[in-house]
Design an enzyme around this catalytic site. Structure first.
Site, PDB file in Angstrom:
ATOM      1  N   HIS A  19       0.829  -1.201   0.000  1.00  0.00           N
ATOM      2  CA  HIS A  19       0.000   0.000   0.000  1.00  0.00           C
ATOM      3  C   HIS A  19       0.865   1.253   0.000  1.00  0.00           C
ATOM      4  O   HIS A  19       2.091   1.189  -0.089  1.00  0.00           O
ATOM      5  CB  HIS A  19      -1.026  -0.024   1.139  1.00  0.00           C
ATOM      6  CG  HIS A  19      -0.436  -0.065   2.524  1.00  0.00           C
ATOM      7  ND1 HIS A  19       0.391   0.927   2.996  1.00  0.00           N
ATOM      8  CD2 HIS A  19      -0.564  -0.968   3.525  1.00  0.00           C
ATOM      9  CE1 HIS A  19       0.737   0.646   4.249  1.00  0.00           C
ATOM     10  NE2 HIS A  19       0.180  -0.511   4.582  1.00  0.00           N
ATOM     11  N   HIS A  22       4.116   1.375   2.152  1.00  0.00           N
ATOM     12  CA  HIS A  22       5.248   0.623   1.602  1.00  0.00           C
ATOM     13  C   HIS A  22       5.813   1.356   0.385  1.00  0.00           C
ATOM     14  O   HIS A  22       7.030   1.432   0.194  1.00  0.00           O
ATOM     15  CB  HIS A  22       4.819  -0.783   1.179  1.00  0.00           C
ATOM     16  CG  HIS A  22       4.149  -1.565   2.266  1.00  0.00           C
ATOM     17  ND1 HIS A  22       2.869  -2.027   2.170  1.00  0.00           N
ATOM     18  CD2 HIS A  22       4.594  -1.927   3.494  1.00  0.00           C
ATOM     19  CE1 HIS A  22       2.544  -2.657   3.277  1.00  0.00           C
ATOM     20  NE2 HIS A  22       3.568  -2.599   4.105  1.00  0.00           N
ATOM     21  N   CYS A 127       2.059  -9.683  20.662  1.00  0.00           N
ATOM     22  CA  CYS A 127       1.181  -9.145  19.618  1.00  0.00           C
ATOM     23  C   CYS A 127       1.651  -9.730  18.290  1.00  0.00           C
ATOM     24  O   CYS A 127       2.790  -9.503  17.873  1.00  0.00           O
ATOM     25  CB  CYS A 127       1.227  -7.628  19.559  1.00  0.00           C
ATOM     26  SG  CYS A 127       0.398  -7.010  18.072  1.00  0.00           S
ATOM     27  N   CYS A 130       2.657  -7.136  15.535  1.00  0.00           N
ATOM     28  CA  CYS A 130       4.015  -6.573  15.650  1.00  0.00           C
ATOM     29  C   CYS A 130       5.070  -7.655  15.646  1.00  0.00           C
ATOM     30  O   CYS A 130       6.249  -7.358  15.533  1.00  0.00           O
ATOM     31  CB  CYS A 130       4.201  -5.818  16.959  1.00  0.00           C
ATOM     32  SG  CYS A 130       3.130  -4.442  17.200  1.00  0.00           S
ATOM     33  N   CYS A 144      -2.474  -4.073  22.325  1.00  0.00           N
ATOM     34  CA  CYS A 144      -1.200  -3.637  21.757  1.00  0.00           C
ATOM     35  C   CYS A 144      -1.286  -2.149  21.421  1.00  0.00           C
ATOM     36  O   CYS A 144      -2.271  -1.711  20.830  1.00  0.00           O
ATOM     37  CB  CYS A 144      -0.924  -4.452  20.488  1.00  0.00           C
ATOM     38  SG  CYS A 144       0.150  -3.603  19.338  1.00  0.00           S
ATOM     39  N   HIS A 147      -1.408  -1.884  17.307  1.00  0.00           N
ATOM     40  CA  HIS A 147      -2.533  -2.478  16.569  1.00  0.00           C
ATOM     41  C   HIS A 147      -3.866  -2.343  17.297  1.00  0.00           C
ATOM     42  O   HIS A 147      -4.911  -2.652  16.725  1.00  0.00           O
ATOM     43  CB  HIS A 147      -2.245  -3.944  16.264  1.00  0.00           C
ATOM     44  CG  HIS A 147      -1.147  -4.115  15.263  1.00  0.00           C
ATOM     45  ND1 HIS A 147       0.167  -4.187  15.629  1.00  0.00           N
ATOM     46  CD2 HIS A 147      -1.174  -4.154  13.919  1.00  0.00           C
ATOM     47  CE1 HIS A 147       0.906  -4.301  14.545  1.00  0.00           C
ATOM     48  NE2 HIS A 147       0.122  -4.273  13.498  1.00  0.00           N
ATOM     49  N   LYS A 289      -6.116   6.525  10.387  1.00  0.00           N
ATOM     50  CA  LYS A 289      -5.083   5.503  10.305  1.00  0.00           C
ATOM     51  C   LYS A 289      -5.362   4.632   9.076  1.00  0.00           C
ATOM     52  O   LYS A 289      -6.506   4.300   8.791  1.00  0.00           O
ATOM     53  CB  LYS A 289      -5.173   4.660  11.573  1.00  0.00           C
ATOM     54  CG  LYS A 289      -4.056   3.700  11.749  1.00  0.00           C
ATOM     55  CD  LYS A 289      -4.206   3.055  13.127  1.00  0.00           C
ATOM     56  CE  LYS A 289      -3.194   1.962  13.324  1.00  0.00           C
ATOM     57  NZ  LYS A 289      -3.325   0.789  12.540  1.00  0.00           N
ATOM     58  N   LYS A 292      -6.883  -1.763   6.936  1.00  0.00           N
ATOM     59  CA  LYS A 292      -7.546  -2.632   5.970  1.00  0.00           C
ATOM     60  C   LYS A 292      -8.980  -2.894   6.384  1.00  0.00           C
ATOM     61  O   LYS A 292      -9.882  -2.897   5.570  1.00  0.00           O
ATOM     62  CB  LYS A 292      -6.807  -3.964   5.890  1.00  0.00           C
ATOM     63  CG  LYS A 292      -5.591  -3.882   5.039  1.00  0.00           C
ATOM     64  CD  LYS A 292      -4.918  -5.228   4.989  1.00  0.00           C
ATOM     65  CE  LYS A 292      -3.436  -5.030   5.145  1.00  0.00           C
ATOM     66  NZ  LYS A 292      -2.753  -6.190   5.644  1.00  0.00           N
TER      67      LYS A 292
HETATM   68  O1  ME8 Z   1       7.520  -4.129   9.765  1.00  0.00           O
HETATM   69  N1  ME8 Z   1       3.091   5.172   6.663  1.00  0.00           N
HETATM   70  O2  ME8 Z   1       7.008  -5.018   7.700  1.00  0.00           O
HETATM   71  P1  ME8 Z   1       5.699  -4.182   7.290  1.00  0.00           P
HETATM   72  C1  ME8 Z   1       4.390   5.147   6.337  1.00  0.00           C
HETATM   73  N2  ME8 Z   1       8.694  -7.000   8.090  1.00  0.00           N
HETATM   74  N3  ME8 Z   1       5.093   4.022   6.130  1.00  0.00           N
HETATM   75  C2  ME8 Z   1       4.455   2.863   6.261  1.00  0.00           C
HETATM   76  C3  ME8 Z   1       3.079   2.806   6.609  1.00  0.00           C
HETATM   77  C4  ME8 Z   1       2.394   4.034   6.815  1.00  0.00           C
HETATM   78  N4  ME8 Z   1       1.106   4.095   7.141  1.00  0.00           N
HETATM   79  N5  ME8 Z   1       2.718   1.508   6.674  1.00  0.00           N
HETATM   80  C5  ME8 Z   1       3.829   0.777   6.364  1.00  0.00           C
HETATM   81  C6  ME8 Z   1       7.706  -4.946   8.864  1.00  0.00           C
HETATM   82  N6  ME8 Z   1       4.880   1.594   6.114  1.00  0.00           N
HETATM   83  C7  ME8 Z   1       8.870  -5.902   8.968  1.00  0.00           C
HETATM   84  C8  ME8 Z   1      10.142  -5.147   8.654  1.00  0.00           C
HETATM   85  S1  ME8 Z   1      12.791  -5.008   8.299  1.00  0.00           S
HETATM   86  C9  ME8 Z   1      14.097  -5.930   8.730  1.00  0.00           C
HETATM   87  C10 ME8 Z   1      11.409  -5.964   8.760  1.00  0.00           C
HETATM   88  C11 ME8 Z   1       6.240   1.177   5.711  1.00  0.00           C
HETATM   89  O3  ME8 Z   1       5.171  -4.834   6.068  1.00  0.00           O
HETATM   90  C12 ME8 Z   1       7.296   1.713   6.658  1.00  0.00           C
HETATM   91  O4  ME8 Z   1       8.532   1.686   6.007  1.00  0.00           O
HETATM   92  O5  ME8 Z   1       4.816  -4.006   8.454  1.00  0.00           O
HETATM   93  C13 ME8 Z   1       7.267   0.664   7.747  1.00  0.00           C
HETATM   94  O6  ME8 Z   1       8.436   0.673   8.542  1.00  0.00           O
HETATM   95  C14 ME8 Z   1       7.149  -0.602   6.936  1.00  0.00           C
HETATM   96  O7  ME8 Z   1       6.323  -0.236   5.824  1.00  0.00           O
HETATM   97  C15 ME8 Z   1       6.551  -1.748   7.709  1.00  0.00           C
HETATM   98  O8  ME8 Z   1       6.295  -2.780   6.834  1.00  0.00           O
END
Ligand code: ME8
Length: 593
Positions: A19, A22, A127, A130, A144, A147, A289, A292
């Protein structure tokens, strides 16, 4: 010697399509990677997916798939999204890649041999969202803090990592390397928390098996964060050529894992530490926020489809907020920026000047106009990750060029020298814009480097022209969007039907969603997820005749493929929702319109 620059994004959980959040991190990393490449550095850009862990295993189970089958379906969607957004990474790593699994095992063994991993018992509040443990005091109303969902009480035998041992080293690291945590505003909080003391970290699980087994005890699988963080090392090129990372870009949600666990793990296995970690802000959607379950999520395809132009998305996200701060997404602002800045300012300049050069040609002269571009300032802003401000600076120069055209009136004077200045300035603009909007920048460059400059398809389309031009919009560099009026043809695209609610079920872990089965007459049975739980009991819904949008693209919500939407009215705050229903027993499947 050529300086290297190793930049990473987080590896994302492939439990749904990517989304806007990411996309944001990945676009920023791509822009910084391209910019550093332009500066002659040997750049290596890593992104990927975090395939293991309980969260993935659970989502896969809900979708009726094995974890591996499930991630194998979703990972290509990430690659596809990055491709659509012109993300030019050097490697896309998955934690299920063999070389990564091998490295994690080696690192676990090394840390174990160094005496940093020991067997203990864990009892804690977990959680799944997380993939992390919390203490009572972290919780908000027993949920949490991130979340806002209940945590699970978990008790299991577990291996622990001696995180407590690294408290002093970490504090020294933050002190000696003021740039280790960026922006500074987030640093103090980490320092304070580390000062309060660190508890050893449980790094293995026996309650599920979707992970890398510990080499010294195969009953246990490795905790997802130990596994995930080491992707940066296993993905660092042949023989770890690019290690240490110059810059990890992450969201503020995972700053603790990156600035505390990660350096401690690396210290334990005697590896160098990354140089900088930048934690950017959080995107909301119309000030709410991104969620989904409430349908407040916008994926990459939807994002691109708003203007039909990937560069508008890149530009909007990079320019919208000071890098580091939180941002709010609204379609209107995206379209406004697309119209006012890309189409009117940039598109207009390119189109006018190419037309004039086609007619009158150019004649070499000294370029006074180009001197107004402050490249030094742009470079220093980019070095400080002030991407939005760098774009600001470039667009002030674009403004200056537009004013120059107005002042010098080359269409009257036919002054080829002025046109030369403008041509060279536009070429420079295309160069400095390349890291941000690569496709458009390439197009401009190609057009202005051609032996004979020809005015191409308009780079922006006036609103009146838009309707005829719509069909070949894809061809255009940047088109103006009309935000207010919907064409009759837009309405015609929708297929609304009368349907009856046959069954209503809860969706595990979602407090607002129902999974609803519909009978849509000739169309058959359909399943949708709808955020109605706060407003209707199951009994109230069962048997109800409603209006159903039958031809919307399916979306995966909580692992369930939702095949459309119900028609409902809601007040501005979304505190009241009312389903729209036909007032007679008209046949199921009847069309609306
Ligand atoms: O945390 N606003 O993966 P994840 C800004 N797998 N950035 C956002 C966002 C938002 N609302 N939502 C997601 C994980 N992101 C782990 C990481 S790394 C070794 C392991 C971005 O799929 C932002 O970069 O939950 C956030 O840190 C990341 O997606 C979290 O992705």
């Amino acid at each position: 010697m050529v300086k290297k620059f190793y930049i990473t994004t987080p590896i994302y959980y492939p439990n749904d399509v990517p989304h806007i959040g990411h996309a944001y991190t990945t676009i920023v990393a791509d822009a910084l990677s391209r910019w550093n490449k332009q500066k002659g550095k040997d750049v290596y850009f890593l992104t990927g997916t975090d395939d293991h862990g309980k969260k993935i295993a659970e989502t896969a189970r809900e979708a009726g798939k094995s974890p591996k089958e499930f991630v194998d379906i979703l990972v290509p969607k990430f690659k596809d999204a990055w491709n659509k957004l012109d993300i030019k990474y050097d490697r896309f790593i998955r934690t299920t890649d063999k070389d990564h699994e091998k490295l994690v095992k080696e690192m676990l063994q090394k840390s174990y041999d160094n005496g940093d991993i020991y067997l203990g018992k864990y009892e804690g509040l977990y959680c799944v969202g997380c993939e992390a443990y919390y203490t009572e005091k972290d919780l908000v109303e027993n949920c949490c803090p991130i979340h806002k969902k209940p945590v699970e009480k978990v008790k299991e035998e577990s291996y622990f990592f001696r995180l407590s041992k690294y408290q002093k080293d970490l504090l020294k690291l933050y002190k000696d390397n003021p740039k280790f945590i960026y922006p500074k505003s987030r640093k103090q909080e980490i320092v304070n928390r580390v000062k309060e003391g660190l508890r050893d970290l449980s790094i293995s699980r026996t309650s599920f098996d979707w992970g890398i087994p510990l080499p010294f005890d195969k009953k246990h699988v490795c905790y997802v964060w130990f596994d995930a963080l080491f992707n940066y090392l296993s993905g660092s090129g042949k023989n770890e050529k690019y290690w240490p990372a110059d810059l990890h870009i992450i969201g503020k949600d995972i700053i603790w894992f990156h600035t505390v666990y990660w350096p401690a793990f690396l210290l334990s296995v005697n590896k160098k530490l990354p140089k900088e970690i930048f934690a950017h802000g959080w995107w909301t959607f119309d000030r709410e926020k991104i969620s989904k379950s409430r349908g407040r999520v916008i994926n990459v395809d939807e994002l691109i489809s708003i203007t039909g132009n990937k560069d508008s998305v890149r530009y909007f996200l990079l320019r919208a907020t000071p890098f580091g701060d939180d941002g709010d997404f609204s379609e209107k602002v995206l379209i406004d920026r697309h119209n006012n800045e890309l189409a009117n300012k940039l598109g207009n300049l390119v189109s006018r000047v190419s037309g004039l050069i086609e007619k009158f040609g150019v004649e070499k002269t000294t370029n006074k106009l180009l001197k107004k571009l402050d490249e030094k300032k742009i470079n220093s802003l980019m070095e400080n990750f002030e991407v939005d401000k760098a774009l600001n600076e470039i667009f002030s120069f674009i403004d200056r060029c537009n004013e120059y055209v107005q002042e010098k009136k080359p269409w009257e004077t036919k002054d080829k020298k002025i046109l030369f200045e403008l041509k060279e300035s536009i070429l420079k603009i295309s160069e400095v814009l390349l890291p941000f909007i690569p496709e458009s920048a390439e197009k401009i460059k190609k057009q202005f480097l051609a032996k004979k400059i020809v005015k191409e398809n308009p780079l922006f389309i006036k609103i009146e022209e838009k309707i005829e031009e719509k069909a070949n919009k894809q061809e255009k560099l940047i088109g103006i969007m009309d935000t207010k009026e919907a064409d009759f043809s837009d309405w015609e695209k929708l297929d609304l039907r009368v349907a009856q609610i046959k069954s209503v079920e809860d969706v595990e872990g979602a407090d607002k969603l129902y999974k609803i089965t519909l009978d849509v007459g000739e169309i058959g049975k359909r399943i949708i997820c709808a955020g109605l739980k706060q407003f209707y009991s199951k009994d109230k819904l069962k048997g109800k005749r409603i209006i159903y949008f039958s031809n919307l693209k399916p979306r995966v919500l909580r692992g369930i493929e939702s095949q459309g939407m119900l028609l409902a009215a809601s007040n501005k705050e979304r505190t009241k929702v009312s389903l729209i229903a036909p007032d007679s027993e008209i046949e199921l499947g009847s069309t609306i319109g």
